[in-house]
Design a protein around this motif. Structure first.
Motif, mmCIF file in Angstrom:
data_model
loop_
_atom_site.group_PDB
_atom_site.id
_atom_site.type_symbol
_atom_site.label_atom_id
_atom_site.label_comp_id
_atom_site.label_asym_id
_atom_site.label_seq_id
_atom_site.Cartn_x
_atom_site.Cartn_y
_atom_site.Cartn_z
ATOM 1 N N THR A 273 -4.805 -0.709 -5.073
ATOM 2 C CA THR A 273 -4.582 -2.008 -5.636
ATOM 3 C C THR A 273 -4.805 -1.971 -6.946
ATOM 4 O O THR A 273 -4.109 -2.787 -7.694
ATOM 5 C CB THR A 273 -5.683 -3.056 -4.596
ATOM 6 O OG1 THR A 273 -5.256 -2.829 -3.162
ATOM 7 C CG2 THR A 273 -5.528 -4.492 -5.081
ATOM 8 N N ALA A 274 -6.095 -1.389 -7.438
ATOM 9 C CA ALA A 274 -6.455 -1.486 -8.628
ATOM 10 C C ALA A 274 -5.406 -0.750 -9.683
ATOM 11 O O ALA A 274 -4.951 -1.163 -10.725
ATOM 12 C CB ALA A 274 -7.611 -0.893 -8.993
ATOM 13 N N LEU A 275 -4.670 0.336 -9.041
ATOM 14 C CA LEU A 275 -3.820 1.216 -10.179
ATOM 15 C C LEU A 275 -2.662 0.147 -10.460
ATOM 16 O O LEU A 275 -2.095 0.203 -11.296
ATOM 17 C CB LEU A 275 -3.404 2.442 -9.244
ATOM 18 C CG LEU A 275 -2.374 3.318 -9.934
ATOM 19 C CD1 LEU A 275 -2.968 3.898 -11.066
ATOM 20 C CD2 LEU A 275 -1.915 4.474 -8.854
ATOM 21 N N ARG A 276 -2.018 -0.289 -9.218
ATOM 22 C CA ARG A 276 -0.920 -1.310 -9.290
ATOM 23 C C ARG A 276 -1.145 -2.537 -10.168
ATOM 24 O O ARG A 276 -0.387 -2.613 -11.211
ATOM 25 C CB ARG A 276 -0.433 -1.785 -7.867
ATOM 26 C CG ARG A 276 0.775 -2.407 -8.033
ATOM 27 C CD ARG A 276 1.387 -2.889 -6.371
ATOM 28 N NE ARG A 276 1.443 -1.600 -5.653
ATOM 29 C CZ ARG A 276 0.926 -1.304 -4.558
ATOM 30 N NH1 ARG A 276 -0.227 -2.156 -4.411
ATOM 31 N NH2 ARG A 276 0.828 -0.228 -4.029
ATOM 32 N N TYR A 277 -2.487 -2.986 -10.035
ATOM 33 C CA TYR A 277 -2.818 -4.318 -10.888
ATOM 34 C C TYR A 277 -2.801 -3.613 -12.200
ATOM 35 O O TYR A 277 -2.224 -4.508 -13.298
ATOM 36 C CB TYR A 277 -4.015 -4.636 -10.255
ATOM 37 C CG TYR A 277 -4.458 -6.093 -10.998
ATOM 38 C CD1 TYR A 277 -3.894 -7.328 -10.683
ATOM 39 C CD2 TYR A 277 -5.158 -6.194 -12.496
ATOM 40 C CE1 TYR A 277 -4.181 -8.410 -11.108
ATOM 41 C CE2 TYR A 277 -5.383 -7.188 -12.825
ATOM 42 C CZ TYR A 277 -5.036 -8.454 -12.268
ATOM 43 O OH TYR A 277 -5.281 -9.791 -12.845
ATOM 44 N N PHE B 156 0.887 -1.255 0.086
ATOM 45 C CA PHE B 156 0.295 -0.064 0.054
ATOM 46 C C PHE B 156 0.850 1.440 0.020
ATOM 47 O O PHE B 156 1.918 1.549 0.914
ATOM 48 C CB PHE B 156 -0.991 -0.179 1.322
ATOM 49 C CG PHE B 156 -1.794 1.373 1.339
ATOM 50 C CD1 PHE B 156 -2.610 1.526 0.576
ATOM 51 C CD2 PHE B 156 -1.579 1.997 2.393
ATOM 52 C CE1 PHE B 156 -3.550 2.823 0.503
ATOM 53 C CE2 PHE B 156 -2.109 3.363 2.531
ATOM 54 C CZ PHE B 156 -3.198 3.617 1.494
ATOM 55 N N ILE B 157 0.511 2.212 -1.125
ATOM 56 C CA ILE B 157 0.903 3.601 -1.115
ATOM 57 C C ILE B 157 -0.254 4.468 -1.014
ATOM 58 O O ILE B 157 -1.086 4.491 -1.645
ATOM 59 C CB ILE B 157 1.909 3.877 -2.144
ATOM 60 C CG1 ILE B 157 3.095 2.912 -2.071
ATOM 61 C CG2 ILE B 157 2.413 5.289 -2.174
ATOM 62 C CD1 ILE B 157 3.836 2.859 -3.597
ATOM 63 N N ALA B 158 -0.215 5.463 0.107
ATOM 64 C CA ALA B 158 -1.334 6.190 0.326
ATOM 65 C C ALA B 158 -1.593 7.353 -0.611
ATOM 66 O O ALA B 158 -0.438 8.117 -0.914
ATOM 67 C CB ALA B 158 -1.489 6.648 1.621
ATOM 68 N N PRO B 159 -2.620 7.423 -1.443
ATOM 69 C CA PRO B 159 -2.673 8.263 -2.503
ATOM 70 C C PRO B 159 -3.061 9.715 -1.571
ATOM 71 O O PRO B 159 -3.733 9.862 -0.730
ATOM 72 C CB PRO B 159 -4.229 8.239 -3.151
ATOM 73 C CG PRO B 159 -4.780 7.164 -2.405
ATOM 74 C CD PRO B 159 -3.620 6.661 -1.363
#
Ligand code: TGC
Ligand code: FAD
Length: 392
Positions: free
Chosen positions: A268-272, A6-9
């Motif tokens: 999660t969705a961005l990384r995927y 996790f990286i917080a936006p």
């Protein structure tokens, strides 16, 4: 679950609006969730088991009574810090945040605000350390959105009160040491009573079969001629306004918490999307997926700004109940929409426990219902702006 990356936006640089203390508290909670919650939470959810092993950690990061004065065992932090802690915990799991919300806002808060000094000193330090866990009984089988109609009642027997009735859908009930219970006296006035596990006639059967909030234990509270000592009545406020004031605090925490769940789904969705190759390129390169992701970060940013402002108003004692309702309603619906969209970005992988999204999505179905449903909060806003209540 896969490793927690996790990286917080923080698209609008909101960190710049936080004090060093806020960031310290927030980062400690964030690290704790990564270390202690993420590795065990999927299994707990699959087994529908509240992970009791995390109680001490929750206490250590200040999740139990963060804004309760230190003299009673709390952390003595401000409202912004409370919100940030709730955000980080719900980033891990809404069920864990529920446990902390109930303990802080629905058990410690009424004892602090409506209890006497003896009650504060007897219960608050134990609740702050997690030595005692509590629950909050307002909802009944026949009275959910309309708690004013509650049937649970108590009678003055001279040297004690006799309590009869039932509550349902109560978070933490199956393991709670104490319950703050709302019941009517013989004149029909609502009061808060502290009911302790072990009192004769008091039982807490667990509710099974939930597809949502599976890491939080939910149950009933049954009172069958329970003798409650008179010193267990909260003396300093009565009427429906007392439990509703507790709900203001809990709903405020949920407004923050929902952002945590949304941030986790987005991240999660961005990384995927950047890693998953279809038709020879990352799916993040397709306009349809970019639309989803761009709308997600826009909605998260709007919710962050709304909640930051609400936190400032809470710190100044200026936030109204209706402002809190608006934030709870907006942010939970926003998080649920994002969870649904994020799950689609992951395709089939989105339905597995390898990723947190489906769990967040299922959890948020409870969060959008409890502490006042989505529709009830809209009616609260409607009442506030028109002056005409449309509840009944
Ligand atoms: P109404 O006549 O409007 O109000 C009764 C009295 O209460 C006062 N009041 C408030 N006081 C403090 N804070 C608030 N937010 C307040 N809202 C109202 C009001 O001024 C009045 O005072 P007084 O002195 O005139 O008597 O009450 P109503 O019966 O018409 O109901 C209004 C309504 C529908 C908004 C309210 O009943 C409501 O909010 N219903 C939703 C019920 C709810 O949220 N239940 C939550 C149960 S707990 C839970 O879900 C925990 S989940 C925990 C987890 O796991 O995280
Ligand atoms: P109802 O009130 O029956 O509502 C059903 C539907 O009718 C909803 O869509 C609602 O919006 C709509 N509706 C109701 N009235 C109106 C109206 N006037 N106008 C328009 N639409 C209306 N309660 C506690 O006291 N303590 C807890 O710890 C607790 N934990 C919970 C944990 C979980 C997992 C869940 C799911 C619930 C929990 N609750 C708790 C109960 C929760 O607060 C109630 O479920 C909630 O207040 C709604 O009540 P209800 O489920 O009876 O729905």
């Amino acid at each position: 679950m896969s490793q927690d990356l996790f990286i917080a936006p923080d698209y609008y640089l909101l960190d710049e609006l936080l004090t060093d203390e806020h960031k310290l508290v927030r980062n400690a909670a964030r690290e704790w969730v990564k270390r202690e919650v993420s590795p065990i939470i999927e299994e707990a959810a699959q087994k529908a088991k509240f992970p009791t092993s995390i109680i001490k950690g929750l206490a250590d990061i200040g999740a139990f009574g963060s804004y309760i004065p230190e003299v009673y065992g709390g952390a003595g932090l401000d409202q912004m810090a409370y919100g940030l802690i709730m955000q980080e915990i719900e980033r891990g799991d809404s069920g864990v945040r529920s446990t902390a919300s109930v303990q802080s806002s629905l058990v410690m808060y009424p004892i602090w605000k409506f209890g006497n000094e003896t009650q504060r000193l007897k219960y608050l330090p134990k609740l702050a350390s997690g030595a005692f866990m509590g629950c909050f009984g307002l909802t009944e089988p026949n009275h959910g959105s309309n708690p004013s109609g509650m049937e649970t009642k108590f009678k003055d027997m001279g040297d004690h009160y006799l309590l009869n009735g039932a509550k349902m859908w109560i978070s933490n009930a199956p393991f709670a040491d104490i319950a703050v219970v709302w019941a009517k006296n013989e004149e029909g006035r609502i009061h808060g009573l502290i009911v302790e596990r072990g009192m004769e006639g008091f039982s807490t059967p667990e509710t099974h079969g939930k597809w949502s909030l599976r890491t939080s234990a939910t149950g009933e509270l049954i009172f069958d001629n329970v003798k409650v000592p008179k010193e267990n009545l909260l003396p300093n406020k009565s009427g429906l306004g007392a439990p509703l004031q507790c709900l203001d605090s809990a709903r405020y925490g949920i407004a923050w918490g929902a952002i945590g769940a949304a941030m986790d789904c987005y991240d999660t969705a961005l990384r995927y999307a950047k890693e998953r190759i279809q038709f020879g390129k990352p799916i993040a390169g397709f306009q349809l997926q970019q639309k989803k992701l761009a709308e997600m970060i826009t909605e998260i940013t709007k919710a962050q700004l709304l909640t930051w402002r609400l936190g400032s108003l809470r710190n100044e004692n200026k936030a109204t109940s209706a402002q809190i309702s608006m934030a709870k309603r907006n942010n939970v619906a926003m998080a649920l929409d994002i969870a649904r969209e994020a799950r689609q970005i992951l395709g089939a992988m989105g339905i597995t426990g390898d990723y947190s999204i489906m769990r967040h999505m299922m959890n948020l179905e409870s969060v959008i219902t409890y502490e006042g449903t989505h529709d009830i909060h809209l009616l609260i806003t409607g009442f506030d702006i028109t002056g005409i209540p449309a509840f009944k």
